[in-house]
Design a protein around this motif. Structure first.
Motif, short mmCIF file in Angstrom:
data_model
loop_
_atom_site.label_atom_id
_atom_site.label_comp_id
_atom_site.label_asym_id
_atom_site.label_seq_id
_atom_site.Cartn_x
_atom_site.Cartn_y
_atom_site.Cartn_z
N VAL A 63 0.85 -1.19 0.00
CA VAL A 63 0.00 0.00 0.00
C VAL A 63 0.88 1.24 0.00
CG1 VAL A 63 -1.68 1.36 1.30
CG2 VAL A 63 -1.94 -1.12 1.12
N ARG A 64 0.67 2.12 -0.96
CA ARG A 64 1.43 3.38 -1.01
C ARG A 64 0.83 4.42 -0.07
NH1 ARG A 64 1.78 2.80 -6.96
NH2 ARG A 64 3.93 2.27 -7.51
N CYS A 65 -0.47 4.64 -0.20
CA CYS A 65 -1.14 5.65 0.63
C CYS A 65 -2.63 5.34 0.65
CB CYS A 65 -0.87 7.07 0.11
SG CYS A 65 -1.11 7.30 -1.65
N ALA A 66 -3.31 5.91 1.63
CA ALA A 66 -4.75 5.67 1.80
C ALA A 66 -5.41 6.96 2.26
CB ALA A 66 -4.99 4.55 2.80
N ALA A 67 -6.71 7.05 2.04
CA ALA A 67 -7.45 8.25 2.42
C ALA A 67 -8.92 7.91 2.58
CB ALA A 67 -7.28 9.35 1.38
N VAL A 68 -9.64 8.80 3.25
CA VAL A 68 -11.08 8.65 3.45
C VAL A 68 -11.76 9.87 2.84
CG1 VAL A 68 -12.94 8.43 5.15
CG2 VAL A 68 -10.72 7.34 5.57
N ILE A 69 -12.91 9.64 2.22
CA ILE A 69 -13.71 10.71 1.63
C ILE A 69 -15.18 10.40 1.89
CG2 ILE A 69 -13.73 9.54 -0.61
CD1 ILE A 69 -13.89 12.29 -1.94
N ASP A 70 -15.99 11.44 2.02
CA ASP A 70 -17.41 11.16 2.30
C ASP A 70 -18.09 10.48 1.12
OD1 ASP A 70 -17.12 13.54 0.84
OD2 ASP A 70 -18.97 14.40 1.60
N ARG A 71 -17.74 10.85 -0.13
CA ARG A 71 -18.29 10.19 -1.31
C ARG A 71 -17.27 10.28 -2.45
NH1 ARG A 71 -21.29 8.00 1.40
NH2 ARG A 71 -23.57 7.78 1.28
N LEU A 72 -16.99 9.13 -3.05
CA LEU A 72 -16.01 9.08 -4.14
C LEU A 72 -16.58 9.69 -5.42
CD1 LEU A 72 -14.57 5.49 -3.68
CD2 LEU A 72 -13.23 7.60 -3.64
N PRO A 73 -15.71 10.13 -6.33
CA PRO A 73 -16.18 10.55 -7.65
C PRO A 73 -16.91 9.41 -8.36
CG PRO A 73 -13.91 11.20 -7.31
CD PRO A 73 -14.27 10.32 -6.16
N LEU A 74 -17.84 9.75 -9.24
CA LEU A 74 -18.62 8.81 -10.04
C LEU A 74 -19.55 7.96 -9.20
CD1 LEU A 74 -15.86 7.55 -12.53
CD2 LEU A 74 -17.28 9.57 -12.69
N SER A 75 -19.79 8.35 -7.94
CA SER A 75 -20.70 7.59 -7.08
C SER A 75 -22.09 8.22 -7.03
CB SER A 75 -20.13 7.48 -5.67
OG SER A 75 -19.91 8.76 -5.10
N ASN A 76 -22.35 9.12 -7.99
CA ASN A 76 -23.66 9.79 -8.10
C ASN A 76 -24.02 10.61 -6.87
OD1 ASN A 76 -24.12 8.60 -10.66
ND2 ASN A 76 -24.81 6.72 -9.69
N SER A 77 -22.99 11.13 -6.20
CA SER A 77 -23.27 12.00 -5.06
C SER A 77 -23.59 13.41 -5.56
CB SER A 77 -22.06 12.06 -4.12
OG SER A 77 -20.96 12.68 -4.76
N ASN A 78 -24.39 14.10 -4.79
CA ASN A 78 -24.79 15.45 -5.20
C ASN A 78 -24.67 16.41 -4.01
OD1 ASN A 78 -25.73 17.46 -6.92
ND2 ASN A 78 -27.87 17.07 -6.41
N ASN A 79 -23.53 16.33 -3.31
CA ASN A 79 -23.30 17.23 -2.19
C ASN A 79 -22.88 18.60 -2.72
OD1 ASN A 79 -23.74 15.01 -0.59
ND2 ASN A 79 -21.58 14.51 -0.42
N SER A 80 -23.70 19.58 -2.54
CA SER A 80 -23.36 20.91 -3.02
C SER A 80 -24.05 21.97 -2.17
CB SER A 80 -23.75 21.09 -4.49
OG SER A 80 -25.15 20.92 -4.66
N SER A 81 -23.46 23.15 -2.17
CA SER A 81 -24.00 24.27 -1.40
C SER A 81 -23.67 25.57 -2.11
CB SER A 81 -23.42 24.31 0.02
OG SER A 81 -23.77 23.16 0.75
N ASN A 82 -24.44 26.58 -1.80
CA ASN A 82 -24.12 27.92 -2.29
C ASN A 82 -23.01 28.52 -1.46
OD1 ASN A 82 -26.26 27.42 -3.94
ND2 ASN A 82 -27.38 29.29 -3.45
N PHE A 83 -22.25 29.41 -2.06
CA PHE A 83 -21.19 30.10 -1.34
C PHE A 83 -21.05 31.52 -1.87
CE2 PHE A 83 -19.14 28.61 -5.15
CZ PHE A 83 -18.18 29.57 -5.44
#
Length: 365
Positions: free
Chosen positions: A54-74
């Motif tokens: 294993v080179r490296c590892a990480a955690v994310i709330d939702r991976l790309p291409l997983s049909n997530s739609n987390n967005s907000s106005n800024f």
């Protein structure tokens, strides 16, 4: 056009380096609070990175291409006149510091997240190149701020700029993206692991490591990033396959039709052919005459087909990627292929016509 479009779509860049990346989806216990979740994710990343291969590892709330739609106005500090409701929209991701290295997302400017950013009193974000260029002159976003949340009360300082990622697929242009440090609890998270060799062979060892840390955490999906991309484009693949089959059927029907019409035309001209042969016409002359007739018929069909494709091609525009609905190269290549097929379909009737005995042809009714 659609087959060519699918080929380009699956080979197009998404801003990620999916090779040698294994992904897992974790279902976390609902009893974990924010502090416990941060501790769990930190421990998980450290133990996964300690595994051989294993080179490296990480955690994310939702991976790309997983049909997530987390967005907000800024509201960027370059547009202080806007309210949050009037502000632009950005895709949100919550990640641990190693995420950009695992996925091969380049650090363009500024810094990555660090352990100090897990302190909830520190409000920092990382933005993508598109967002930096769109809201700050020359993309110089470092040190600038954005406001988010209820009535824009929460202010974040930009500490880094990273490359763009096509989170919804290569066929959609990247928009504004904001990354937050992982410091709150989620009901589920995704893990990304970059391996030295084939990521698939690491799956069992990774699952055992997850279970050893906390047996109550459920692993609900294990697949390589390449497999996730293939699943994301599965509909496009099916559509391309179905259309390719229909195109092949259409080609067979067209070839059979040309062959049948030319053969019928040769049969109708049997006496004419006999007269020509009796008057000294050569075999090659007769073959050429029939081939020219077949080519003329095919040329008329190709011209009409090209005209139809030119005027109706725009109806396919919403399904195409990386190729114009009136792509001249594609249309010319298809016309050449169909022309070659038409000549091939005319060849056998032409050979038969050239071998007709004059006496038999003159007696033919």
């Amino acid at each position: 056009l659609l087959v060519q479009s699918f080929t380009r779509l699956t080979t197009a860049g998404t801003g990620l380096q999916p090779d040698h990346v294994l992904t897992l989806h974790l279902q976390l216990p609902s009893t974990l609070d924010a502090g416990e979740a941060v501790t769990y994710h930190t421990t998980l990343v450290h133990q996964l990175e300690a595994l051989p291969g294993v080179r490296c590892a990480a955690v994310i709330d939702r991976l790309p291409l997983s049909n997530s739609n987390n967005s907000s106005n800024f509201v960027p500090d370059s547009r202080p006149d806007l309210s949050v409701l009037q502000g632009p929209n950005a895709h949100e991701e919550v990640v641990t510091p190693g995420y950009f290295a695992v996925m091969g997302i380049p650090q363009i400017n500024g810094r990555n997240f660090n352990d100090a950013d897990r302190d909830t009193t520190v409000s920092v974000v990382i933005v993508n190149r598109t967002m930096a260029n769109r809201y700050w002159p020359g993309g110089a976003a470092i040190g600038h701020t954005i406001r988010m949340g209820l009535e824009g009360r929460k202010q974040y300082t930009v500490v880094g700029v990273v490359g763009d990622v096509h989170y919804a697929g290569a066929d959609e242009a990247p928009g504004s993206e904001v990354y937050f440090p992982m410091r709150r609890a989620f009901s589920s998270t995704d893990v990304a692991i970059q391996t030295v060799g084939n990521p698939g062979v690491m799956a069992q060892e990774v699952i055992r490591t997850v279970g050893a840390i906390d047996p109550s955490v459920a692993v609900t999906r294990v697949m390589t990033m390449r497999a996730m991309m293939a699943r994301h484009y599965s509909f496009n693949s099916l559509l391309a396959d179905v259309l390719a089959v229909f195109a092949l059927i259409a080609l067979v029907i067209a070839t059979s039709g040309i062959y049948g019409v030319v053969s019928y035309g040769v049969a109708q001209r049997t006496q004419e052919i006999g007269v020509r042969m009796a008057l000294g016409a050569k075999y090659h002359t007769m073959v050429r005459m029939i081939l020219v007739d077949g080519a003329r018929m095919a040329a008329i069909g190709i011209v009409l087909g090209l005209a139809g494709a030119w005027f109706t091609g725009k109806t396919l525009a919403f399904l195409l990627y990386g190729v114009a609905p009136r792509d001249p190269v594609t249309l010319i290549l298809v016309a050449l292929v169909l022309g070659a097929v038409a000549l091939a379909a005319s060849y056998f009737p032409a050979r038969r016509a050239g071998r007709v005995e004059p006496v038999v042809a003159l007696r033919y009714e």
